[in-house]
Design an enzyme around this catalytic site. Structure first.
Site, short mmCIF file in Angstrom:
data_model
loop_
_atom_site.label_atom_id
_atom_site.label_comp_id
_atom_site.label_asym_id
_atom_site.label_seq_id
_atom_site.Cartn_x
_atom_site.Cartn_y
_atom_site.Cartn_z
N ASP A 277 18.96 -12.86 35.24
CA ASP A 277 19.82 -11.78 34.73
C ASP A 277 20.25 -10.84 35.86
O ASP A 277 20.33 -9.61 35.67
CB ASP A 277 19.09 -10.96 33.64
CG ASP A 277 18.61 -11.83 32.51
OD1 ASP A 277 19.25 -12.87 32.26
OD2 ASP A 277 17.61 -11.47 31.87
N CYS B 154 26.60 30.98 -21.99
CA CYS B 154 27.14 31.61 -20.78
C CYS B 154 28.57 32.10 -20.97
O CYS B 154 28.98 33.07 -20.34
CB CYS B 154 27.08 30.64 -19.61
SG CYS B 154 27.81 29.04 -19.93
N GLY C 67 11.11 29.65 -10.58
CA GLY C 67 12.28 29.68 -9.72
C GLY C 67 11.98 30.26 -8.36
O GLY C 67 12.50 29.78 -7.34
N HIS D 281 23.86 -10.79 27.52
CA HIS D 281 22.49 -10.27 27.59
C HIS D 281 22.42 -8.97 26.77
O HIS D 281 23.24 -8.07 26.96
CB HIS D 281 22.10 -9.97 29.04
CG HIS D 281 20.66 -9.58 29.18
ND1 HIS D 281 19.63 -10.50 29.12
CD2 HIS D 281 20.06 -8.38 29.37
CE1 HIS D 281 18.48 -9.88 29.28
NE2 HIS D 281 18.71 -8.59 29.43
N PHE E 196 16.79 -23.49 30.21
CA PHE E 196 17.08 -23.21 31.61
C PHE E 196 18.18 -24.17 32.06
O PHE E 196 17.98 -25.39 32.09
CB PHE E 196 15.82 -23.41 32.46
CG PHE E 196 15.58 -22.28 33.40
CD1 PHE E 196 16.49 -22.00 34.43
CD2 PHE E 196 14.47 -21.47 33.27
CE1 PHE E 196 16.28 -20.95 35.29
CE2 PHE E 196 14.25 -20.41 34.15
CZ PHE E 196 15.16 -20.14 35.16
#
Length: 902
Positions: A142, A707, A630, A106, A89
């Site tokens: 404040d 593939c 799946g 603050h 203070f």
């Protein structure tokens, strides 16, 4: 200006440093007295610079300023008081003394949350906006005039620490400096604080932080995070006071299953789960707490509340022992009152405060090659011995509490003892599926059951996604450097190489892959893929871009490539490990986490791969693997809101469905490698011997389960008959047999349903008028063996000319000599565009045809020549996006543009 800095802490220290850099003269620093022989950081910094430092225990007594204290202050001649963070203070005689007065920081948007616990109350009240205020000091609490305010968004899981570290600390320092700058220029505002919206809440202390259970889950979450880390929200349970930390409302995918924790006054008992402690509000919504502090001060993972202490202690290497002694020296520096740091020395009981936690984390970063710790890690391991164990686990890339227990299926094959995991892999642990559901995985060589495999359910998908999300957002994976990420992937590749014979044998048993081919391709290319992408980890970079300048200011625009988040990867059954590696390596190199769904019929190498990720030190939750259907697992991944990317290889039909689900769920990114009907054009001017050899490979490689297999061969008329004759001769030489035999050329088809499909495919070809030259039937022996097959006289309208067989079936059509454009038109007359091939000695023809072919890959005088550095992916209904090469990384990254003005 001449400035007096009144305050303390690292915040005060940083403000002091910045004010001096700005050219201001700090005439004196007023801070708190030393505590336990340790000076405050602000005072230490000022003493180094020779600035007078005062450590008054108090400034006033019974409301009256101490004359000698005020006199010492006034003697400095300060023109402005700056109070960055002050717990004392300060009398008005000091506040009003400078000609420019006093300014104070603050941590709230005044007039809201006046008082000393402003950050706590910002979170407790669930404010959506937070920030800080710099105001002119007055004799109220404040209530002074406003000088400057800056605000930020409050994130859903912000705590006092994260909000302070992310915004209030760094931006607050800048704000204090900016405020002083405005005062020096003479244009600092003084705006009276409005009383509207003003609030004041008292200081949060331990005795006032008890949880009130008669409120919603969101309110309880706000109370816990608003008291995290100080003073800590607590409740009474199990005969002791429990303090909760690290709370979240993000419970998507969490299933409230585990051991009940009765809590007096709570709406429902808590549940201790693998993810943490689930709590309930009076609205029946859930929140999750990840850490609990016991009454004796120990911090433990909430998931371990009912578990005994872990007795496993890591044995340190010589290098790690040296590291431990270096860290011991750091503890001695931070704890000067301790004569000797023993393994039992407790960091906090030895006098350490929260500021020392930050210092320890930073010192460890310097001493341990940039190792990133969280503040909470120090709270989790408060004794030196436990702290070293934690550091070593993190440095090894594995912070698990104990060794993962794996329930192996053991099998003798190929002169090896195979040890195969067969459960789901979620969050770094092998676990049973919900309801302990399982299915049989079959050996295609003889139709026998290899083992029972856990069958993932929707709830298991949710758990895996939650684990991957947590690993991405909170785990070590996102915090280590890109180079360290690469190091872990290199280690994983090395482990795959050490286990390559075992992996290839499992691939032969589970997928019917010929062992020698599995060694070279299925496993060999998987290893190469991880090594290739490990090298990319620290080379993912953006660029700077010149844009129009905003004169008289200038601009800097840069791009960043960032990981997407949780990715779902759905892989096919033809190359179980290689397809996993093609996608997962790029995904992990980019920094993502992943949930992998292997094909239901071939799960075993994926689960062995999961085990190797543990051995490599990949953090838990980064890789998760879910065998299952799946329609259930893949669908849930596509629909899941926390999955941000799907990578899929499979049929066009399923790919379309996934793409639609991804769009409807959360517009997640998707890459698709789908069906093919790849044309191979063989011109008369080719090297015929090589064309026969590569033509055979283009169809029969990996039993045709490939593939990019040549789905249709176009052979120029003048060499057609000779080519067919040579092919039939070579087919007859092929040995069909056990894939583990070293001289086998052709193993079993992957599974029985596929075998039936091939039989029906050939029957349809015969029915439509194609000539079956050889093969076309199942081999009369146990298992799923199918004869290598050749069809000729195949016309464009026939089913087998248009549809993919995905098996060892060669489809041959003629084309007229010299008619290049017509054969090109026929080759492109398909909705597929995965791969294609050309055989010719004419370079002009090769270039012309390769330009015109509508396919993602064109092979010239070769086939199946894929490489980890070369991008791979299709056109049209063969999908989009790339595997392999640098291009694959972009499938798992997102681009962010950042523009600065200066």
């Amino acid at each position: 200006m001449k400035i007096a800095v009144i305050g303390q802490s690292l915040f005060g220290q940083e403000v002091y440093r910045h004010l001096r850099k700005e050219g201001h003269e700090v005439v004196g620093v007023f801070t708190v007295p030393d505590k336990d022989g340790k000076a405050d950081p602000l005072g230490l910094e000022a003493e180094k610079d020779g600035v007078p430092v005062f450590k008054f225990p108090r400034w006033r007594v019974k409301g009256q300023a101490l004359p000698d204290v005020v006199a010492k202050y006034q003697a400095l001649g300060a023109e402005l008081n700056v109070l960055p963070f002050c717990s004392q203070f300060i009398p008005m005689e000091v506040i009003n003394a400078p000609c420019h007065g006093s300014i104070i920081y603050h941590p709230s948007l005044l007039p809201r949350h006046r008082g000393a616990s402003a950050i706590n109350w910002t979170l407790i009240h669930g404010d959506k906006k937070g920030g800080f205020t710099i105001f002119w000091a007055d004799d109220g609490l404040d209530t002074g005039d406003l000088l400057l305010q800056k605000e930020c968004e409050i994130l859903p899981d912000d705590t006092v620490s994260t909000l302070y570290n992310r915004f209030l600390f760094p931006e607050g320092i800048k704000g204090m400096v900016q405020a002083v700058r405005l005062i020096a220029r003479g244009n600092a505002p003084r705006l009276p604080q409005p009383e509207e919206g003003a609030t004041y809440e008292g200081i949060q202390k331990k005795e006032t932080a008890k949880i009130n259970w008669e409120q919603s889950a969101e309110a309880i979450h706000n109370w816990i995070r608003g008291n995290d880390k100080v003073p800590g929200a607590w409740t009474e349970a199990c005969g002791q006071k429990l303090t909760f930390f690290n709370s979240t409302l993000n419970t998507v995918g969490l299933v409230p299953e585990g051991e009940a924790l009765p809590i007096p006054g709570a709406h429902r008992p808590g549940i201790v789960t693998k993810a943490g402690l689930i709590l309930f509000g009076n609205d029946d919504r859930m929140l999750l707490v990840k850490n609990i502090q016991l009454e004796d001060g120990r911090m433990i993972p909430a998931s371990c509340f009912f578990k005994g202490a872990d007795s496993s202690v890591l044995e340190l290497t010589e290098t790690e022992l040296i590291m431990a002694e270096t860290v011991r020296s750091a503890w001695k520096r931070i704890l000067p009152s301790i004569l000797e740091v023993e393994d039992s020395t407790d960091f906090f009981k030895s006098g350490a405060a929260s500021v020392d936690v930050v210092r320890l984390v930073e010192e460890v970063k310097e001493l341990c090659d940039g190792l990133e710790l969280e503040n909470e890690d120090v709270y989790m391991a408060t004794t030196f011995g436990d702290f070293i164990q934690l550091l070593v686990r993190k440095l090894r890339g594995d912070d698990k509490e104990s060794e993962c227990i794996i329930d192996y299926v053991e099998k003798e094959a190929n002169k090896l003892t195979l040890r195969m995991p067969h459960q789901l892999f979620i969050g770094g642990v092998f676990v049973d599926a919900e309801g302990a559901k399982t299915y049989e995985t079959i050996n295609p060589t003889d139709g026998s059951v290899i083992c029972q495999v856990s069958l993932a359910q929707v709830s298991d998908v949710d758990k895996a996604v939650a684990a991957a999300k947590d690993a991405f957002e909170n785990g070590l994976w996102g915090k280590i450097s890109a180079r360290d990420r690469g190091r872990l992937l290199y280690r994983l590749a090395d482990l795959m190489e050490q286990h390559q014979e075992e992996l290839a044998t499992i691939e032969a048993l589970d997928a019917g892959a010929v062992y020698t081919l599995a060694l070279k391709t299925h496993v060999g290319m998987s290893i190469q893929t991880f090594r290739y992408f490990a090298g990319w980890c620290d080379k993912i970079q953006g660029s700077t871009i010149p844009i129009n300048q905003a004169r008289p200011n200038r601009n800097l625009t840069l791009t960043r490539k960032e990981p997407i988040g949780v990715c779902g990867i759905v892989i096919p059954w033809n190359y179980p490990l290689m397809m996993l590696s093609w996608k997962t390596a790029a995904c992990l190199a980019a920094g993502n986490t992943v949930v992998i769904k292997p094909a239901q019929v071939t799960p075993l190498t994926a689960l062995k791969f999961a085990e190797l990720t543990l051995k490599a030190g990949i953090p838990k939750g980064v890789v998760n693997i879910l065998p299952g259907s799946g329609s259930l697992v893949g669908q849930r991944l596509s629909d899941h809101p926390d999955v941000r990317k799907i990578g899929f290889t499979g049929s066009t039909e399923v790919g379309k469905h996934i793409m639609k689900s991804c769009a409807l769920s959360n517009v997640k990114k998707v890459s698709l490698e789908l069906g093919g009907k790849s044309p191979l054009i063989i011109f008369a001017d080719c090297d015929l011997s090589k064309a026969v050899q590569m033509g055979m490979s283009s169809v029969f490689f990996n039993k045709g389960e490939n593939c990019i297999a040549a789905g249709r061969l176009f052979v120029e008329d003048s060499i057609h008959d000779h080519f067919v004759q040579k092919v039939v001769e070579e087919v007859k030489k092929m040995k069909i047999g056990n894939p583990l035999d070293r001289d086998t050329n052709h193993g079993p088809q992957n599974h029985q349903a596929h075998l039936r499909k091939l039989i029906e495919y050939c029957q349809r070809g015969v029915e439509e008028g194609a000539t079956l030259v050889c093969g076309g039937s199942q081999v009369p022996r146990p298992g799923f063996f199918f004869e290598p097959t050749v069809f000729t006289d195949v016309e464009d309208h026939m089913f087998i000319a248009k549809e993919e067989s995905f098996g060892p079936i060669m489809i041959i059509s003629r084309f007229a000599d010299g008619d290049v454009d017509t054969v090109l038109s026929r080759a492109n007359a398909t909705e597929f565009g995965l791969a294609s091939g050309i055989f010719t000695r004419d370079i002009n023809k090769a270039l012309y045809v390769s330009d015109k072919l509508e396919a993602g890959t064109v092979f010239v005088n070769t086939y199946n020549k894929t490489d980890v550095a070369a991008p791979f992916g299709g056109f049209k209904q063969s999908g989009f996006g790339k595997d392999l090469g640098e291009a694959a990384l972009n499938e798992y990254l997102r681009m962010k543009t950042v523009t600065f003005e200066y």
